[in-house]
Design an enzyme around this catalytic site. Structure first.
Site, PDB file in Angstrom:
ATOM      1  CE1 TYR A  53      13.198  28.521  54.468  1.00 52.63           C
ATOM      2  CE2 TYR A  53      12.323  29.302  56.570  1.00 52.63           C
ATOM      3  CZ  TYR A  53      13.370  29.201  55.677  1.00 52.63           C
ATOM      4  OH  TYR A  53      14.577  29.783  55.954  1.00 52.63           O
ATOM      5  CD  GLN A  88      25.878  26.998  48.445  1.00 51.36           C
ATOM      6  OE1 GLN A  88      26.099  27.848  49.295  1.00 51.36           O
ATOM      7  NE2 GLN A  88      26.263  27.143  47.194  1.00 51.36           N
ATOM      8  CG  ASN A  89      19.955  25.821  44.787  1.00 52.15           C
ATOM      9  OD1 ASN A  89      20.514  26.736  45.382  1.00 52.15           O
ATOM     10  ND2 ASN A  89      20.068  25.622  43.496  1.00 52.15           N
ATOM     11  CB  VAL A  90      15.833  24.520  50.198  1.00 56.57           C
ATOM     12  CG1 VAL A  90      16.969  24.624  51.209  1.00 56.57           C
ATOM     13  CG2 VAL A  90      15.302  25.909  49.869  1.00 56.57           C
ATOM     14  CG  ASP A  91      15.428  24.242  43.740  1.00 52.64           C
ATOM     15  OD1 ASP A  91      15.920  23.157  43.339  1.00 52.64           O
ATOM     16  OD2 ASP A  91      15.955  25.339  43.486  1.00 52.64           O
ATOM     17  CG  HIS A 106      22.446  25.296  52.794  1.00 52.87           C
ATOM     18  ND1 HIS A 106      22.782  26.403  52.038  1.00 52.87           N
ATOM     19  CD2 HIS A 106      23.532  25.041  53.571  1.00 52.87           C
ATOM     20  CE1 HIS A 106      24.015  26.791  52.351  1.00 52.87           C
ATOM     21  NE2 HIS A 106      24.485  25.977  53.280  1.00 52.87           N
ATOM     22  CB  CYS A 133       7.227  14.487  65.550  1.00 53.37           C
ATOM     23  SG  CYS A 133       8.324  13.144  65.048  1.00 53.37           S
ATOM     24  N   GLY A 172      26.706  28.830  39.862  1.00 55.84           N
ATOM     25  CA  GLY A 172      25.664  29.751  40.320  1.00 55.84           C
ATOM     26  C   GLY A 172      25.620  29.977  41.813  1.00 55.84           C
ATOM     27  CG  LEU A 199      24.531  35.317  35.374  1.00 56.01           C
ATOM     28  CD1 LEU A 199      23.497  36.296  35.931  1.00 56.01           C
ATOM     29  CD2 LEU A 199      24.453  35.289  33.853  1.00 56.01           C
TER      30      LEU A 199
HETATM   31  P1  OAD Z   1      23.208  33.835  45.938  1.00 52.40           P
HETATM   32  O1  OAD Z   1      21.889  34.478  45.693  1.00 52.40           O
HETATM   33  O2  OAD Z   1      24.084  34.377  47.006  1.00 52.40           O
HETATM   34  O3  OAD Z   1      24.062  33.890  44.603  1.00 52.40           O
HETATM   35  C1  OAD Z   1      23.550  33.509  43.365  1.00 52.40           C
HETATM   36  C2  OAD Z   1      24.700  33.428  42.388  1.00 52.40           C
HETATM   37  O4  OAD Z   1      24.177  32.949  41.164  1.00 52.40           O
HETATM   38  C3  OAD Z   1      25.409  34.758  42.099  1.00 52.40           C
HETATM   39  O5  OAD Z   1      26.811  34.564  42.151  1.00 52.40           O
HETATM   40  C4  OAD Z   1      24.956  35.102  40.662  1.00 52.40           C
HETATM   41  O6  OAD Z   1      25.976  35.764  39.928  1.00 52.40           O
HETATM   42  C5  OAD Z   1      24.704  33.720  40.098  1.00 52.40           C
HETATM   43  N1  OAD Z   1      23.684  33.669  39.039  1.00 52.40           N
HETATM   44  C6  OAD Z   1      22.497  34.319  38.979  1.00 52.40           C
HETATM   45  N2  OAD Z   1      21.813  33.992  37.886  1.00 52.40           N
HETATM   46  C7  OAD Z   1      22.588  33.088  37.219  1.00 52.40           C
HETATM   47  C8  OAD Z   1      22.437  32.363  36.001  1.00 52.40           C
HETATM   48  N3  OAD Z   1      21.340  32.494  35.241  1.00 52.40           N
HETATM   49  N4  OAD Z   1      23.428  31.522  35.629  1.00 52.40           N
HETATM   50  C9  OAD Z   1      24.544  31.369  36.373  1.00 52.40           C
HETATM   51  N5  OAD Z   1      24.746  32.040  37.527  1.00 52.40           N
HETATM   52  C10 OAD Z   1      23.782  32.879  37.954  1.00 52.40           C
HETATM   53  O7  OAD Z   1      22.932  32.277  46.145  1.00 52.40           O
HETATM   54  P2  OAD Z   1      23.824  31.153  46.826  1.00 52.40           P
HETATM   55  O8  OAD Z   1      25.270  31.356  46.530  1.00 52.40           O
HETATM   56  O9  OAD Z   1      23.225  29.847  46.470  1.00 52.40           O
HETATM   57  O10 OAD Z   1      21.835  29.711  52.722  1.00 52.40           O
HETATM   58  O11 OAD Z   1      23.561  31.429  48.350  1.00 52.40           O
HETATM   59  C11 OAD Z   1      24.215  30.626  49.288  1.00 52.40           C
HETATM   60  C12 OAD Z   1      23.405  30.495  50.538  1.00 52.40           C
HETATM   61  O12 OAD Z   1      23.078  31.779  51.038  1.00 52.40           O
HETATM   62  C13 OAD Z   1      22.057  29.850  50.345  1.00 52.40           C
HETATM   63  O13 OAD Z   1      22.072  28.451  50.317  1.00 52.40           O
HETATM   64  C14 OAD Z   1      21.303  30.351  51.536  1.00 52.40           C
HETATM   65  C15 OAD Z   1      21.688  31.802  51.422  1.00 52.40           C
HETATM   66  O14 OAD Z   1      21.478  32.601  52.458  1.00 52.40           O
HETATM   67  C16 OAD Z   1      21.012  29.344  53.707  1.00 52.40           C
HETATM   68  O15 OAD Z   1      19.807  29.511  53.647  1.00 52.40           O
HETATM   69  C17 OAD Z   1      21.714  28.699  54.865  1.00 52.40           C
END
Ligand code: OAD
Length: 231
Positions: A53, A88-91, A106, A133, A172, A199
């Site tokens: 991390y 769901q992003n951590v950024d 998340h 802490c 995304g 995409l």
């Molecule tokens: P993923 O990496 O599973 O999926 C990314 C998605 O973004 C895919 O469906 C791609 O087609 C799409 N994508 C990529 N580039 C793109 C672009 N330029 N424009 C539009 N779409 C694009 O990521 P998440 O779905 O966010 O959980 O993953 C979900 C969760 O799985 C995360 O939050 C994390 C991970 O394991 C935890 O850490 C609990």
């Protein structure tokens, strides 16, 4: 008043240079999910997890928000109704351009969490194992990230918003990780119009009323402009 709920995933930050989870070259490809994204992995090798991390925190700090993040902040500022972004992003790219009504379901890289008393504070760029802490003094600091097997944050608020949404858009996200992957079906049941922006069609793409396919930096500003034009 009209209500829009937007779920974002790694795809919205891809064009900012933060690789998606399932990208072959990402940090994730070098580690097993069980090792770096579960409470068991942290218990087994906390140094590995804290370092993982730390690296992600540096990558996020070096990245810049893109046109898609900016368009969502503009939508929140200018839309006559209510806009909620659930990420769901951590950024922190959404908040850096001004999104305020935002839920980090998340967790967040820039936050630290006490595993004993659940106090949160700003994470340093480099966390170390066993940091104390500032509230209870336990040597139990961990990244404030929701790992697999843990409950995502603010689920009551999210489901409440989904039940009242007029429009639900998922941007995304691959639709592989629940509960977020179930949000479209939930919003649809409650009567919302649903849209997938990606995409390519995701694993749960068939559940959406409409799709807008293409890179987020093009599709999201286009979609936001059309919503704002329609009032
Ligand atoms: P993923 O990496 O599973 O999926 C990314 C998605 O973004 C895919 O469906 C791609 O087609 C799409 N994508 C990529 N580039 C793109 C672009 N330029 N424009 C539009 N779409 C694009 O990521 P998440 O779905 O966010 O959980 O993953 C979900 C969760 O799985 C995360 O939050 C994390 C991970 O394991 C935890 O850490 C609990």
């Amino acid at each position: 008043m009209s209500r829009i709920v937007i779920l974002t995933g790694a795809g919205i930050s891809a064009e900012s240079g933060i690789e998606t989870f399932r990208a072959e070259t990402s940090l994730w490809a070098q580690h097993r999910v069980e090792d770096v994204a579960t409470p068991e992995g942290f218990a087994c090798d906390p140094a590995l997890v804290v370092e993982f991390y730390n690296m992600r925190r540096h990558l996020a700090a070096d990245a810049l928000p893109n046109a898609a993040h900016k368009a969502l902040a503009q939508l929140e500022a200018e839309y006559s109704g209510e806009v909620l972004v659930v990420t769901q992003n951590v950024d922190d790219l959404h908040e850096r351009v001004g999104s305020k009504n935002l839920i980090h379901m998340h967790g967040a890289l820039n936050s630290a969490l006490c595993a004993v008393c659940e106090h949160r504070w700003d994470a340093p760029m480099m966390m170390h194992v066993g940091e104390t802490c500032p509230s209870c003094g336990a040597a139990a600091a961990r990244p404030d990230i929701v790992w697999f097997g843990e409950m995502p944050y603010e689920m009551d608020r999210i489901f409440n918003a989904l039940s009242r949404a007029d429009i639900f858009a998922a941007i995304g996200t691959s639709g592989n990780v629940y509960p977020a992957a179930g949000f479209a079906a939930e919003a649809s049941r409650a009567g919302a119009k649903t849209l997938e922006i990606n995409l390519e069609q995701s694993a749960v793409g068939a559940q959406f009323d409409e799709a807008l396919l293409g890179p987020a930096t093009q599709t999201v500003p286009e979609w936001v402009a059309s919503i704002l034009r329609a009032g």
